[in-house]
Design a protein around this motif. Structure first.
Motif, PDB file in Angstrom:
ATOM      1  N   LEU A   1       0.791  -1.262   0.080  1.00  7.37           N
ATOM      2  CA  LEU A   1       0.094  -0.011   0.321  1.00  7.37           C
ATOM      3  C   LEU A   1       0.284   1.518   0.215  1.00  7.37           C
ATOM      4  O   LEU A   1       0.462   2.411  -1.036  1.00  7.37           O
ATOM      5  N   ILE A   2       2.212   1.163   1.001  1.00  8.26           N
ATOM      6  CA  ILE A   2       3.291   2.239   0.928  1.00  8.26           C
ATOM      7  C   ILE A   2       3.785   2.303  -0.453  1.00  8.26           C
ATOM      8  O   ILE A   2       3.319   3.284  -0.731  1.00  8.26           O
ATOM      9  N   PHE A   3       3.831   1.756  -1.598  1.00  9.42           N
ATOM     10  CA  PHE A   3       4.104   1.525  -2.530  1.00  9.42           C
ATOM     11  C   PHE A   3       3.532   1.570  -2.925  1.00  9.42           C
ATOM     12  O   PHE A   3       3.792   2.877  -4.378  1.00  9.42           O
ATOM     13  N   ALA A   4       2.447   1.547  -3.303  1.00 10.38           N
ATOM     14  CA  ALA A   4       1.501   1.911  -4.455  1.00 10.38           C
ATOM     15  C   ALA A   4       1.068   3.163  -4.335  1.00 10.38           C
ATOM     16  O   ALA A   4       1.173   4.528  -5.349  1.00 10.38           O
ATOM     17  N   PHE A   5       1.506   4.538  -3.142  1.00 14.64           N
ATOM     18  CA  PHE A   5       0.867   5.416  -2.844  1.00 14.64           C
ATOM     19  C   PHE A   5       2.243   6.338  -2.770  1.00 14.64           C
ATOM     20  O   PHE A   5       1.707   7.284  -3.808  1.00 14.64           O
ATOM     21  N   THR A   6       3.614   5.409  -3.217  1.00 11.15           N
ATOM     22  CA  THR A   6       4.384   6.729  -3.203  1.00 11.15           C
ATOM     23  C   THR A   6       4.511   6.500  -4.620  1.00 11.15           C
ATOM     24  O   THR A   6       4.964   7.599  -6.288  1.00 11.15           O
ATOM     25  N   TRP A   7       4.288   5.370  -5.381  1.00  9.49           N
ATOM     26  CA  TRP A   7       4.672   5.310  -7.152  1.00  9.49           C
ATOM     27  C   TRP A   7       3.575   6.622  -7.056  1.00  9.49           C
ATOM     28  O   TRP A   7       3.708   7.150  -8.418  1.00  9.49           O
ATOM     29  N   TRP A   8       2.269   6.284  -7.158  1.00  4.33           N
ATOM     30  CA  TRP A   8       0.853   7.485  -7.436  1.00  4.33           C
ATOM     31  C   TRP A   8       1.807   8.669  -7.482  1.00  4.33           C
ATOM     32  O   TRP A   8       1.448   9.610  -9.080  1.00  4.33           O
ATOM     33  N   ASN A   9       1.401   9.148  -6.113  1.00  9.01           N
ATOM     34  CA  ASN A   9       2.219  10.513  -6.119  1.00  9.01           C
ATOM     35  C   ASN A   9       3.477  11.293  -7.273  1.00  9.01           C
ATOM     36  O   ASN A   9       3.016  11.665  -7.796  1.00  9.01           O
ATOM     37  N   MET A  10       4.238   9.665  -7.305  1.00 13.63           N
ATOM     38  CA  MET A  10       5.373  10.359  -7.981  1.00 13.63           C
ATOM     39  C   MET A  10       5.176  10.415  -9.492  1.00 13.63           C
ATOM     40  O   MET A  10       5.738  11.099 -10.119  1.00 13.63           O
ATOM     41  N   VAL A  11       4.303   9.351 -10.310  1.00 13.97           N
ATOM     42  CA  VAL A  11       3.536   9.494 -11.642  1.00 13.97           C
ATOM     43  C   VAL A  11       2.929  10.947 -11.662  1.00 13.97           C
ATOM     44  O   VAL A  11       3.119  12.007 -12.458  1.00 13.97           O
ATOM     45  N   ARG A  12       1.982  11.328 -10.641  1.00 14.45           N
ATOM     46  CA  ARG A  12       1.177  12.929 -10.553  1.00 14.45           C
ATOM     47  C   ARG A  12       2.440  14.027 -10.818  1.00 14.45           C
ATOM     48  O   ARG A  12       1.534  14.352 -11.703  1.00 14.45           O
ATOM     49  N   ALA A  13       2.910  13.842  -9.576  1.00 12.93           N
ATOM     50  CA  ALA A  13       4.310  14.658  -9.857  1.00 12.93           C
ATOM     51  C   ALA A  13       4.836  15.121 -11.051  1.00 12.93           C
ATOM     52  O   ALA A  13       5.363  15.980 -11.912  1.00 12.93           O
ATOM     53  N   SER A  14       5.218  13.557 -11.665  1.00 14.52           N
ATOM     54  CA  SER A  14       5.695  14.528 -13.601  1.00 14.52           C
ATOM     55  C   SER A  14       4.998  14.587 -14.509  1.00 14.52           C
ATOM     56  O   SER A  14       5.174  14.546 -15.638  1.00 14.52           O
TER      57      SER A  14
END
Length: 231
Positions: free
Chosen positions: A133-146
């Motif tokens: 869950l933490i992994f998906a949340f972090t990747w989700w925010n990284m993709v959004r920031a891109s």
């Protein structure tokens, strides 16, 4: 008997009346009130008052913190927790392998014992749920920031979400397989763990792509003089 006005004048002299101070004129009262109140400076320019949501400095800091937490969880899970289970059982934990069979799970269950198997199942229902869950949340925010385009952004988000789902499903499949290694759950668990490793490698490749894309965008912005602090 009261004194007359003439008697008072002879007795007390000329200062027989106490003169009250004359009321301040309205202009004087306004000046005094203005001096007593604090001054509020409102001569801001329109550019200073305008909101600037596109700077994004805070979002990059948040993503950096989330990424650090995720990396620490991964290190704890793969370098401390699972190797500890392997040591207790006397065989390698299935999550550290690309594939395994029923014989390996039987050896694992025999080495752990009933108490160890319960602890192993608790790992799947605690860290095994929190980490993806933490992994998906972090990747989700990284993709959004891109700031990808809508369709590409959704495709990029599908990878970490798939990894999180497979990660959790693999843990539950392992619980069923250890309870009955000769059942079909063993083959399913082995497939999910292998798929988990494959998705993890793809996520690392995606991370490298995001990093290169970010550096390239910063270099381009620097060449155009658009970075903060450039004149």
């Amino acid at each position: 008997m009261g004194l007359s006005k003439g008697q008072k004048k002879r007795l007390y002299g000329e200062n027989t009346q106490v003169h009250s101070p004359a009321p301040s004129p309205p202009a004087a009262r306004s000046r005094l009130k203005a001096q007593a109140e604090p001054r509020v400076i409102t001569d801001y320019s329109a550019a200073e008052l305008a909101a600037q949501p596109e700077k994004g400095g805070g979002s990059y800091i948040f993503v950096g913190v989330a990424f650090t937490v995720t990396a620490l969880f991964l290190l704890y899970y793969y370098l401390i927790l699972l190797p500890g289970i392997s040591t207790v059982a006397g065989v390698t934990a299935p999550e550290l392998m690309a594939s395994f069979d029923a014989e390996h799970l039987e050896a694992l269950a025999s080495g752990l014992g009933e108490e160890g198997i319960r602890s192993y199942q608790i790992v799947h229902r605690s860290t095994g749920l929190i980490l993806p869950l933490i992994f998906a949340f972090t990747w989700w925010n990284m993709v959004r920031a891109s700031r990808f385009e809508l369709l590409l952004g959704r495709l990029m988000l599908a990878l970490p979400l798939a990894y999180a789902g497979v990660f959790m499903a693999g843990g539950f499949a392992l619980d069923q397989a250890i309870a009955n290694p000769l059942s079909s759950a063993t083959a399913l668990a082995s497939l999910l763990i292998a798929l988990r490793w494959g998705l993890f490698v793809l996520c690392l490749l995606q991370l490298g792509y995001l990093a290169v894309r970010l550096v390239r965008s910063k270099v381009d912005a620097f060449s155009r003089g658009e970075l903060p602090g450039q004149s």
